[in-house]
Every structure is written in C-alpha cells, then in structure tokens.
Design a protein around this motif. Structure first.
Motif, PDB file in Angstrom:
ATOM      1  N   PRO A  62      -1.994   9.564   2.939  1.00 57.51           N
ATOM      2  CA  PRO A  62      -1.274  10.838   3.099  1.00 57.51           C
ATOM      3  C   PRO A  62      -0.888  11.097   4.550  1.00 57.51           C
ATOM      4  O   PRO A  62      -1.675  10.859   5.474  1.00 57.51           O
ATOM      5  N   PHE A  63       0.324  11.599   4.752  1.00 62.55           N
ATOM      6  CA  PHE A  63       0.813  12.047   6.051  1.00 62.55           C
ATOM      7  C   PHE A  63       1.056  13.550   5.986  1.00 62.55           C
ATOM      8  O   PHE A  63       1.785  14.025   5.106  1.00 62.55           O
ATOM      9  N   LEU A  64       0.462  14.295   6.914  1.00 66.00           N
ATOM     10  CA  LEU A  64       0.709  15.724   7.057  1.00 66.00           C
ATOM     11  C   LEU A  64       1.488  15.964   8.337  1.00 66.00           C
ATOM     12  O   LEU A  64       1.442  15.161   9.261  1.00 66.00           O
ATOM     13  N   TYR A  65       2.162  17.090   8.399  1.00 71.35           N
ATOM     14  CA  TYR A  65       2.837  17.532   9.620  1.00 71.35           C
ATOM     15  C   TYR A  65       2.135  18.783  10.105  1.00 71.35           C
ATOM     16  O   TYR A  65       1.762  19.650   9.295  1.00 71.35           O
ATOM     17  N   MET A  66       1.941  18.888  11.395  1.00 68.22           N
ATOM     18  CA  MET A  66       1.197  20.014  11.958  1.00 68.22           C
ATOM     19  C   MET A  66       1.655  21.336  11.346  1.00 68.22           C
ATOM     20  O   MET A  66       2.838  21.641  11.292  1.00 68.22           O
ATOM     21  N   TRP A  69       0.846  -1.195   0.000  1.00 63.51           N
ATOM     22  CA  TRP A  69       0.000   0.000   0.000  1.00 63.51           C
ATOM     23  C   TRP A  69       0.881   1.245   0.000  1.00 63.51           C
ATOM     24  O   TRP A  69       1.760   1.392   0.846  1.00 63.51           O
ATOM     25  N   PRO A  70       0.656   2.198  -0.927  1.00 69.08           N
ATOM     26  CA  PRO A  70       1.510   3.389  -1.024  1.00 69.08           C
ATOM     27  C   PRO A  70       1.296   4.349   0.146  1.00 69.08           C
ATOM     28  O   PRO A  70       0.285   4.304   0.853  1.00 69.08           O
ATOM     29  N   VAL A  71       2.247   5.228   0.320  1.00 75.23           N
ATOM     30  CA  VAL A  71       2.165   6.263   1.346  1.00 75.23           C
ATOM     31  C   VAL A  71       2.908   7.498   0.840  1.00 75.23           C
ATOM     32  O   VAL A  71       3.936   7.386   0.185  1.00 75.23           O
ATOM     33  N   TRP A  72       2.357   8.674   1.143  1.00 77.51           N
ATOM     34  CA  TRP A  72       2.922   9.945   0.680  1.00 77.51           C
ATOM     35  C   TRP A  72       3.046  10.905   1.858  1.00 77.51           C
ATOM     36  O   TRP A  72       2.070  11.146   2.567  1.00 77.51           O
ATOM     37  N   VAL A  73       4.225  11.443   2.067  1.00 73.34           N
ATOM     38  CA  VAL A  73       4.493  12.343   3.186  1.00 73.34           C
ATOM     39  C   VAL A  73       4.852  13.723   2.636  1.00 73.34           C
ATOM     40  O   VAL A  73       5.695  13.828   1.739  1.00 73.34           O
ATOM     41  N   ILE A  74       4.220  14.774   3.173  1.00 78.36           N
ATOM     42  CA  ILE A  74       4.526  16.122   2.662  1.00 78.36           C
ATOM     43  C   ILE A  74       5.154  17.023   3.720  1.00 78.36           C
ATOM     44  O   ILE A  74       5.357  18.215   3.472  1.00 78.36           O
ATOM     45  N   GLY A  75       5.481  16.480   4.891  1.00 78.52           N
ATOM     46  CA  GLY A  75       6.129  17.289   5.910  1.00 78.52           C
ATOM     47  C   GLY A  75       6.575  16.425   7.069  1.00 78.52           C
ATOM     48  O   GLY A  75       6.197  15.261   7.176  1.00 78.52           O
TER      49      GLY A  75
END
Length: 539
Positions: free
Chosen positions: A354-358, A318-324
C-alpha cells in the motif's frame, strides 16, 4: 538499520511526502528537511516502513520541483546535503527507509546540460535533448502537444531549431536515445544510492522515448469535454516499445545495490500494467497502480477492478495499491469519511504494497484554493476543468491553529479552514480515522496472512465486498459494507473478529458464525484453517 532482504517492500507500508507541504522549520512558509526531522516520531508512531519524497533537488520550483537544475544538490529552501545525510541516518535509526523521486525524462531549462545543448548545434551536449528542424512553414515539426497545453515544441534561436517539452516549456525533454544521457542519469542514481537511499520512484517512466520519425498523434475520439492536452491519442509520444529498454537500463543500475526498490509512474489501462514489471529482463519492482482511485465506488465495480488488476499480473509480479498522490484528487473528498475508513481497511488488507499520501491517514479532503493563491502551472495554463492539483498539495494540518502547526510564517499554499482534519486532534481520539490507519498497519504487521498470504475472492453480494487472505493454515477474511445500511455477513463457526473500521468492537468470537455489519462498516475476521477448494481462484 535492520536488513529484511531484497523484498522488504512486499511487507512495507509506503508514505508519500511532498516535503514543501509537510513541516516548516524556519518560518518561510515552506516545508524543509529540518521540519521533516521533527516529525519522524509521528511517522514511527503511525507505523510506516518507508517514505517517498517528491523532488528535493535544486530547482526553480515551477512544478513542485519536477523541474530540476541540479540532480546532485539539495535545493537551499529545503536544506543541504549534510541535512539530508542526517535525515537519512535518523530515518534508518527508526527502521524507516527513504525513497527519492527520480526525474529522468526532463530537466529545468537552467540545468547546465540544457544550457550547453541549447547554445549551439556543435556543443558537447548538442544531442542530449530532443531537437528538430522547423516544418516547411517554419512552425513546429509536428502536432505533439504539451501536457500543460499548447504545442510541445519551443523555438531556440541560438540553434535555429525547436526542442520538445512534454510538460512546461521550461522543462525540456532529455534524449534517451543518447547513451551519454543514460549514463549521466545512472551517475545521478549512484550518487544517491551511495549515500544510502533505499530506492527511487521513477517519474513519467512511460514517456522516456518518443517516436524517432516524429509522426503526428491522431485525434482522441473520446475527447469531448476534456482539456486540450487530452484531445490527442499520444501513441507516438507515450508508452513506446523502446521505453521498456530505458526502464531496463535504470533497473540494471539499481540491481547493483542489493535491497533497493524501483517503483514508477506508469500509464495505460490495467491490462497494460503487467509489461512494466518485465519478464526476461526485469523492469520496475512496483509499477504504481491507481485502480482504487479510478474505480466507481460500489462493491461490484471494486470487485471487478481488483480482479482485472490481479489478472493482468504475471505469477511473480508483486501487486501495489495507491490511494493518494500529489497529482491525484483527494479520495476522501469523493468518498466521505465513513467509506474512507472502508478504503483504509481495503488497501491495508489486499495482497500487495500500500502507498499512502500525506494526510490520507487523517481523511484529509481537498483544500479550497482561492484563484489568487493558485500555484499549479497546469491550472494556470489549462483552467476551467477542475484539475488543479493545489488542493492536494496544500500543507499538512498538525493542529487547529490558524497556521496549522505547519509554519510560523505565511504558508506557501492555504491550509484551509481551521475546522479541517488535523493530526493532534485525531491522535487524542482512539476512534479517529488516524487511529484506524495505525491499527490497520499494526494488524497487518501482526498477521502474516495479510502481508504474504494469497488472495481468495469471495463473491460480493448486496454491496458487501469480501475476500480472504490465506497462508499455510491461516485464513483471514475481510468484509466491507459499501452501503450506508446494515448488512448481515455469514461465515463459518469458529471465526473471531480482529478489527472493525468503527474501532468500537473488541476482538471476540462471532456467535453462530455471523456478524451484522453496520452501515459503512468493514471488519477483519480470523477464520482459522482455509478451504483448499478455493485455491484455483486465488492469487
């Protein structure tokens, strides 16, 4: 809390929080559990499905808490176990899951394990860390370097030996060749899993095993202009084959708890990421992928990076995408808000988690940190390379007051100018980037094709990055104008607009099957049935 099955993370949006910088409740200038409790309403309003906390364990806090003194205690600066249990209950009541950071590679030097290990070669835990005799000249055993500069070896007079530290000298590396160490970390995991946490993000998962022969690392031929720790090619300290066995062991522990997630920090180029998933024996559910952060920001480069990543994955990965992240420079500073909106649409519509950072959701940029206020040990030990991580770790701005609604005291790091983006102002603006993130999360939840559908590439032309997501008879197209000038996008008749990054176009049919994309605009388009002839290239 509702149970969505063992693969809840496939449809989740995961939000990373550095607790010390999220919300302070007692005026000491540092975020804490009670502060986070007061912001659960915000997380629920935004629509995230899970939060990942950077370490909250007892720690001298030399490196954002990644130097742990006690894995089974909450640091008093954050609260206590009772406060943690109340937080977990409150999050679960809102259908928000909680992921903790697991730091299995090293401890703090004041951890009871290291105190015992360093006391004598005959101590009960003598072999729990990586120890080696001095070289013939009395110096370190080999040339391995710390990521924070200088030798990775430190002399211990009590043992008359050196111990190895991948990071700070106060962060000795555990010896994962020792089965007792593995079982001790397993016990730590069970302690938190039994309390109800929903999974772990494994820190430094690619460096758990080092070469047993202590062979020297060769020089890095592309080292020009890089900081000293990157002037070696770490073939004998990073991503060793035996590391996969360690990850498999960690996975075996979490598999005893159905529905729990194991994600992890991995290293290496895109073509190496696939092996962190495992085949015959499972490893990480989600090896974190930073391709969107590390790629040139143009349509052709992004198209290629996305394709290369998908091609590196096995069929069932399963893919995962991190932007921060707390170690990554703010992408909004690189792109600016117009293209940050395009990135928001991209990460929320690609196949994967998707992974976001605060702060990403408000387009937060790097906060200027005066030299006298620097806390990052890397910047202190390896200055001059613009790699300080404090600008990303600065506290959240909840409003435009001097202390940002974060604290009533002096914040542990500067918050930056009062003119910087803040949550309160953006919640009032129905066209803000915060409103866009919230709308994208809602659209993702409403359209199964965006959560579960296959990815179909569409050839990118003229700085328009495009692809489709298909599920059964549903088809959704995403078109992102990476240019600042308008571009015409053509699609089949019967298409209808679902959402624009500008948030000023109502959902409506597209006349004549085309749309004029304004500069920096992205759109999500519903297109009815999909073209089965494209399935051979889909993922």
């Amino acid at each position: 809390m509702a149970e969505d099955g063992n693969a809840w993370w496939q449809s989740a949006v995961i939000y990373e929080i550095a607790l010390v910088s999220f919300q302070d409740s007692n005026g000491d200038g540092k975020g804490d559990i009670a502060g986070l409790m007061s912001r659960i309403e915000y997380l629920s309003w935004l629509g995230v499905d899970a939060i990942w906390l950077t370490p909250i364990y007892k720690s001298p806090f030399r490196d954002l808490g990644y130097d742990i003194s006690d894995y089974c205690a909450i640091d008093p600066a954050f609260g206590d176990l009772d406060a943690f249990d109340r937080l977990l209950t409150a999050l679960h009541a809102r259908d928000i899951r909680l992921i903790l950071d697991l730091v299995p590679n090293h401890t703090a030097d004041d951890h009871a394990w290291f105190v015992d290990s360093s006391s004598s070669r005959d101590s009960a835990k003598a072999d729990w860390y990586i120890w080696a005799d001095a070289a013939e000249n009395g110096g370190p055993p080999n040339n391995w370097m710390s990521r924070f500069g200088g030798s990775g070896w430190e002399w211990c007079e009590a043992r008359r030996q050196y111990y190895y530290h991948s990071f700070l000298v106060e962060q000795p590396d555990l010896n994962w060749r020792n089965q007792q160490v593995r079982e001790a970390i397993a016990d730590v995991m069970r302690f938190w899993l039994d309390r109800g946490v929903d999974g772990f993000r494994v820190d430094a998962s690619a460096v758990l095993i080092k070469d047993q022969h202590l062979r020297d690392n060769p020089p890095n031929q592309q080292a020009h202009g890089k900081p000293p720790p990157q002037r070696q090619t770490p073939v004998f300290t990073d991503d060793r084959p035996e590391t996969m066995q360690c990850i498999e062991f960690i996975r075996s522990v979490i598999d005893d708890y159905p529905g729990r997630l194991l994600c992890g920090e991995v290293q290496g180029k895109t073509d190496r990421i696939g092996h962190f998933y495992g085949t015959e024996r499972p490893r990480l559910h989600l090896p974190l992928n930073f391709a969107l952060l590390d790629t040139r920001w143009d349509a052709l480069s992004l198209q290629a990076a996305i394709d290369a990543y998908f091609n590196a994955l096995s069929e069932h990965a399963w893919p995962v995408w991190v932007i921060g992240g707390h170690d990554k420079q703010r992408i909004a500073s690189k792109l600016g808000e117009p293209q940050m909106r395009a990135l928001a649409m991209l990460v929320m519509t690609l196949r994967g988690t998707p992974f976001l950072y605060m702060g990403d959701e408000i387009g937060r940029k790097r906060v200027p940190i005066p030299s006298a206020s620097v806390r990052d040990p890397f910047e202190k030990l390896v200055p001059g390379y613009d790699l300080c991580r404090d600008p990303e770790r600065a506290p959240m701005r909840w409003d435009d007051s001097a202390k940002g609604g974060f604290t009533t005291g002096k914040p542990w790091l500067p918050l930056g100018p009062e003119s910087m983006a803040n949550v309160t102002e953006q919640r009032r603006d129905d066209r803000s980037i915060l409103a866009l993130f919230r709308a994208l999360i809602a659209v993702r939840r409403e359209h199964a094709a965006l959560r579960d559908g296959r990815y179909q590439p569409i050839r990118s032309r003229d700085e328009v990055l495009a692809f489709a997501r298909t599920l059964d008879e549903q088809k959704v197209i995403v078109a992102l104008n990476i240019a600042a000038e308008p571009r015409k996008w053509t699609c089949r008749d019967g298409s209808h607009l679902l959402l624009s990054t500008h948030l000023d176009r109502p959902p409506a049919p597209l006349a004549h099957g085309s749309i004029l994309l304004r500069g920096n605009e992205g759109v999500i388009i519903g297109s009815g049935t999909h073209d089965a002839s494209l399935d051979s290239t889909s993922r």
